[in-house]
Design a protein around this motif. Structure first.
Motif, short mmCIF file in Angstrom:
data_model
loop_
_atom_site.label_atom_id
_atom_site.label_comp_id
_atom_site.label_asym_id
_atom_site.label_seq_id
_atom_site.Cartn_x
_atom_site.Cartn_y
_atom_site.Cartn_z
N ASP A 91 0.84 -1.20 0.00
CA ASP A 91 0.00 0.00 0.00
C ASP A 91 0.87 1.25 0.00
N GLU A 92 1.85 1.29 0.87
CA GLU A 92 2.70 2.47 1.00
C GLU A 92 3.46 2.76 -0.29
N LEU A 93 3.96 1.71 -0.95
CA LEU A 93 4.69 1.91 -2.20
C LEU A 93 3.79 2.49 -3.29
N GLU A 94 2.59 1.96 -3.41
CA GLU A 94 1.68 2.42 -4.46
C GLU A 94 1.19 3.85 -4.18
N ILE A 95 0.88 4.15 -2.93
CA ILE A 95 0.44 5.49 -2.58
C ILE A 95 1.55 6.50 -2.83
N ASP A 96 2.78 6.14 -2.49
CA ASP A 96 3.92 7.02 -2.74
C ASP A 96 4.10 7.26 -4.24
N ALA A 97 3.94 6.20 -5.04
CA ALA A 97 4.07 6.35 -6.49
C ALA A 97 3.00 7.29 -7.04
N PRO A 107 0.62 11.60 -15.60
CA PRO A 107 -0.61 10.80 -15.53
C PRO A 107 -0.54 9.76 -14.42
N VAL A 108 -1.66 9.56 -13.74
CA VAL A 108 -1.69 8.61 -12.62
C VAL A 108 -2.55 7.40 -12.93
N GLY A 109 -3.19 7.38 -14.10
CA GLY A 109 -4.14 6.32 -14.41
C GLY A 109 -3.57 4.93 -14.29
N GLU A 110 -2.39 4.71 -14.84
CA GLU A 110 -1.82 3.36 -14.81
C GLU A 110 -1.58 2.90 -13.38
N ILE A 111 -1.12 3.81 -12.52
CA ILE A 111 -0.86 3.44 -11.12
C ILE A 111 -2.17 3.18 -10.39
N VAL A 112 -3.15 4.06 -10.60
CA VAL A 112 -4.43 3.91 -9.91
C VAL A 112 -5.12 2.61 -10.32
N VAL A 113 -5.13 2.32 -11.61
CA VAL A 113 -5.77 1.08 -12.09
C VAL A 113 -5.11 -0.13 -11.46
N ARG A 114 -3.77 -0.13 -11.45
CA ARG A 114 -3.03 -1.27 -10.90
C ARG A 114 -3.29 -1.43 -9.40
N TYR A 115 -3.23 -0.33 -8.68
CA TYR A 115 -3.41 -0.41 -7.23
C TYR A 115 -4.86 -0.75 -6.86
N ASN A 116 -5.81 -0.15 -7.57
CA ASN A 116 -7.21 -0.45 -7.28
C ASN A 116 -7.55 -1.92 -7.56
N ALA A 117 -6.94 -2.49 -8.60
CA ALA A 117 -7.16 -3.91 -8.89
C ALA A 117 -6.63 -4.77 -7.74
N HIS A 118 -5.49 -4.36 -7.19
CA HIS A 118 -4.93 -5.07 -6.05
C HIS A 118 -5.86 -4.96 -4.84
N LEU A 119 -6.39 -3.76 -4.59
CA LEU A 119 -7.30 -3.58 -3.47
C LEU A 119 -8.58 -4.39 -3.66
N ALA A 120 -9.06 -4.46 -4.90
CA ALA A 120 -10.29 -5.22 -5.17
C ALA A 120 -10.11 -6.70 -4.84
N GLU A 121 -8.94 -7.24 -5.15
CA GLU A 121 -8.69 -8.65 -4.83
C GLU A 121 -8.83 -8.91 -3.33
N ARG A 122 -8.44 -7.93 -2.52
CA ARG A 122 -8.53 -8.06 -1.07
C ARG A 122 -9.93 -7.73 -0.56
N ALA A 123 -10.58 -6.76 -1.21
CA ALA A 123 -11.85 -6.24 -0.68
C ALA A 123 -13.06 -7.08 -1.06
N VAL A 124 -13.06 -7.72 -2.23
CA VAL A 124 -14.24 -8.48 -2.65
C VAL A 124 -14.58 -9.58 -1.64
N PRO A 125 -13.63 -10.40 -1.19
CA PRO A 125 -13.99 -11.40 -0.17
C PRO A 125 -14.53 -10.77 1.11
N GLU A 126 -14.02 -9.59 1.46
CA GLU A 126 -14.52 -8.91 2.65
C GLU A 126 -15.97 -8.45 2.46
N TRP A 127 -16.28 -7.97 1.26
CA TRP A 127 -17.65 -7.56 0.98
C TRP A 127 -18.60 -8.76 0.99
N LEU A 128 -18.16 -9.89 0.45
CA LEU A 128 -19.01 -11.08 0.44
C LEU A 128 -19.32 -11.53 1.87
#
Length: 256
Positions: A91-97, A107-128
């Motif tokens: 998290d810290e590395l991606e936020i710093d980037a 442009p930040v799109g590539e970083i945001v897309v990559r980091y958000n995809a990582h967060l989704a992998e963690r968050a979807v099971p939590e939402w379920l």
């Protein structure tokens, strides 16, 4: 997380809206409900944006609107690394980037897309797990309709969640890139309302249109407004309420 239980930790009431904080394992969340008429009302899950949390002003405002104007239960959980939840080294590395790119005007799109995809992998099971636990709350129950409402990072998490969760039968998304989401959007056939800012300085309009186009829903509406990324008009929240009322509030048969 499937075996985790929901524990309410605080409760307040204001203007006919009950707000309860809860935990499920190490996940922190908030639930808003009508003070009266809440029994088995539809449930709307809301995802917050990047850098925000479950009780950020946008989340509180939308939740109160959904409760007051739609009579819904509304639940938000803190995404991994958000709110009071600890950040990982990743998290810290991606936020710093992201912060360095923004400071440099890059442009930040590539970083945001990559980091958000990582967060989704963690968050979807939590939402379920959260949805499982919420449907055990007596005034919500397991039979009521469920919607999802999330913009920005809330869309990045909500699209993969909606693609795998059949209990969600209507969703409002918006303000995100199609990369990492288009394939999952093609699996979604429920009614969709999608918000796009025509002058978004981060997300090219062609990208927003591409994600909207990817949804396989027969009923989907595109709401385009002029303005930059953070200038989404507040009236879109009222539109979202009307959308959920149309699709989640079951018609009561008229007396014979």
């Amino acid at each position: 997380m499937n075996s985790e239980h929901l524990y309410f930790t605080a409760e307040t009431t204001s203007s006919g809206v009950i707000q309860r904080d809860f935990t499920i394992g190490d996940v922190t969340g908030a639930l808003w409900s009508p003070e009266s008429g809440a029994d088995h009302a539809p449930l709307v899950l809301m995802g917050h944006g990047g850098g925000n949390h479950r009780k950020s002003p946008a989340m509180v405002g939308r939740a109160q609107l959904l409760v007051a104007d739609g009579g819904f239960h509304v639940a938000v959980i803190d995404a991994p690394g958000h709110g009071g939840r600890p950040r990982t080294a990743h998290d810290e590395l991606e936020i710093d980037a992201m912060q360095r790119a923004m400071a440099a005007g890059e442009p930040v799109g590539e970083i945001v897309v990559r980091y958000n995809a990582h967060l989704a992998e963690r968050a979807v099971p939590e939402w379920l797990a959260t949805l499982d636990a919420l449907q055990k709350v007596p005034e919500i129950g397991a039979d009521g309709p469920v919607g999802y409402y999330g913009l920005n990072m809330g869309t990045a998490i909500g699209v993969p969640l909606t693609a795998v969760e059949p209990r969600i039968t209507a969703a409002v998304f918006g303000l995100h890139w199609p990369e990492a989401l288009a394939e999952q959007a093609r699996q979604i056939t429920i009614p969709i309302e999608y918000a796009l800012q025509w002058d978004d300085e981060h997300i090219p309009r062609e990208s927003g249109l591409a994600l909207f186009d990817a949804f396989a829903s027969k009923e989907k509406s595109l709401h385009v407004n002029s303005g930059t990324h953070k200038e989404l008009p507040r009236f879109e929240a009222h539109s979202a309420v009307r959308f959920f009322v149309r699709h989640l509030v079951r018609d009561v048969p008229a007396p014979a």
